[in-house]
Design an enzyme around this catalytic site. Structure first.
Site, PDB file in Angstrom:
ATOM      1  N   HIS A 181       0.848  -1.192   0.000  1.00 62.70           N
ATOM      2  CA  HIS A 181       0.000   0.000   0.000  1.00 62.70           C
ATOM      3  C   HIS A 181       0.884   1.242   0.000  1.00 62.70           C
ATOM      4  O   HIS A 181       2.112   1.161   0.134  1.00 62.70           O
ATOM      5  CB  HIS A 181      -0.950   0.012   1.201  1.00 62.70           C
ATOM      6  CG  HIS A 181      -2.188  -0.810   0.989  1.00 62.70           C
ATOM      7  ND1 HIS A 181      -3.123  -0.485   0.016  1.00 62.70           N
ATOM      8  CD2 HIS A 181      -2.648  -1.930   1.597  1.00 62.70           C
ATOM      9  CE1 HIS A 181      -4.103  -1.380   0.051  1.00 62.70           C
ATOM     10  NE2 HIS A 181      -3.840  -2.269   0.990  1.00 62.70           N
TER      11      HIS A 181
ATOM     12  N   ASP B 114      -0.059   6.991  -3.747  1.00 62.45           N
ATOM     13  CA  ASP B 114      -1.156   6.624  -4.640  1.00 62.45           C
ATOM     14  C   ASP B 114      -1.441   7.699  -5.682  1.00 62.45           C
ATOM     15  O   ASP B 114      -1.589   7.399  -6.875  1.00 62.45           O
ATOM     16  CB  ASP B 114      -2.434   6.369  -3.834  1.00 62.45           C
ATOM     17  CG  ASP B 114      -2.436   5.006  -3.175  1.00 62.45           C
ATOM     18  OD1 ASP B 114      -1.521   4.213  -3.430  1.00 62.45           O
ATOM     19  OD2 ASP B 114      -3.360   4.732  -2.378  1.00 62.45           O
TER      20      ASP B 114
END
Length: 382
Positions: free
Chosen positions: A135, A165
């Site tokens: 992540h 991200d």
């Protein structure tokens, strides 16, 4: 709601994108493309995934949702037929997944040699960790970016999932897609865009590499020019427990701050003055509320601005005047960015439920056997 092609108003109007639904940076990239006018068709799994958040999932705004069961050959063939009509395909699945489905780059480019095939992953398509889960914080951790974040010297602090991200991930994917689209219009050939969050984050952090090359990176948090290591680039608490940001780096901006702060500060060019300056600024800012300090520095070059919670950001006078946030269907959300003088970008449709537009969107893209696909279960109309 009736779905039609060509409703976008931005500079990407007429560009057609097939999105294989994922999470995080992939949807954000496709939201950005849709905001800029592209016709994006989102391929969801029937019922949506574990992160299907409904009408409030703003990353899914601006495009219809088609539910296809990619375990069925007819569904795979439908995606390939869409690819034949598309300029771009975006996927954010684990490396090798689309190849196993029959939707990999070779499969799609065989159908459409001009296709730009955008791939969004954390680690990239190759390397020893390519198949490993991860992540945002994991990706920024190994690039050197997370280590330097925060003003606590004992531990780093991560900025939500903005840096990896969306900063190093979706932004770089969109840059790559647009560059490849331009090249394809010249060469007539498509290509694969391998956008890895680790690559983008490292590139995004180039200034830090420059500082390190100049010997300005000690390896400790809160020790440099832009991480709170100096008292003129830091955050200070106010009397009401709120905070203000101080970014008076240049001498002229520092002079503007000194003129208005209302307390004597020593010469900052003397390294021995840094501790005294920080102590006096800390004490002084706690003597007034955030709103009072905002009024003192409003419209000046002192580079002082209040730290505003997200819920209050749309009401800040500058953002309100620019329309940085807009309200649509009772939801306050960021307006499309950036802005264009002639082909203005605009909000499209609200976030779609998985499979909400299966029939009409496939038909609009020229798929002529929609009823048969739905009857077979290869496509699902929510």
């Amino acid at each position: 709601m009736t779905y039609e092609l060509g409703q976008g108003t931005g500079p990407l109007r007429g560009v057609k994108v097939v999105e294989l639904a994922g999470i995080g940076p992939g949807p954000h990239a496709c939201m950005l493309l849709a905001d800029l006018g592209a016709d994006v068709i989102r391929i969801d799994r029937p019922g949506g995934g574990m992160f299907a958040l409904g009408r409030q999932d703003l990353l899914n705004r601006g495009r219809p949702s088609v539910a296809l069961d990619l375990k069925q050959p007819a569904a795979i063939e439908t995606v390939l037929r869409l690819v034949e009509k598309a300029d771009v395909l975006v996927e954010g699945l684990r490396p090798g997944t689309t190849e196993r489905l029959g939707l990999g780059p070779d499969d799609c480019l065989a159908r459409n040699p001009r296709l730009v095939y955008g791939r969004m992953t954390g680690w990239g398509q190759d390397g020893p960790w390519a198949q490993v889960a991860g992540h945002d914080m994991n990706y920024i951790a190994i690039t050197g970016a997370l280590h330097g974040l925060g003003q606590d010297r004992d531990r780093p602090h991560f900025p939500g999932n903005l840096l990896g991200d969306f900063g190093g991930g979706s932004t770089y994917l969109v840059v790559g897609i647009l560059a490849a689209l331009l090249e394809a219009r010249v060469s007539g050939e498509g290509q694969v865009v391998d956008a890895a969050i680790v690559d983008g984050t490292a590139h995004l952090n180039t200034i830090a590499s420059g500082f390190a090359a100049m010997g300005l990176d000690s390896g400790r948090r809160r020790s440099g020019l832009l991480d709170g290591g100096t008292p003129w680039y830091d955050v200070y608490e106010t009397a009401d427990g709120e905070h203000v940001s101080v970014g008076a780096l240049e001498p002229q901006f520092w002079a503007a701050l000194v003129e208005r702060i209302g307390v004597e500060l020593p010469d900052r060019d003397d390294p021995a003055s840094a501790r005294v300056i920080r102590e006096r600024l800390t004490t002084r800012f706690k003597e007034r509320t955030q709103a009072e300090w905002a009024e003192v520095f409003d419209g000046t070059d002192a580079c002082v601005a209040p730290v505003v919670p997200l819920a209050e950001a749309p009401h800040h006078p500058h953002l309100a005047a620019r329309g940085t946030f807009v309200e649509r269907d009772g939801i306050t959300q960021p307006a499309p960015a950036p802005r264009f003088s002639r082909t203005e970008a605009a909000l499209g449709t609200p976030p779609a439920l998985p499979g909400e537009h299966t029939g009409e969107a496939l038909a609009a893209w020229g798929i002529d056997d929609v009823d048969a696909l739905i009857a077979s279960g290869a496509a699902v109309q929510a």
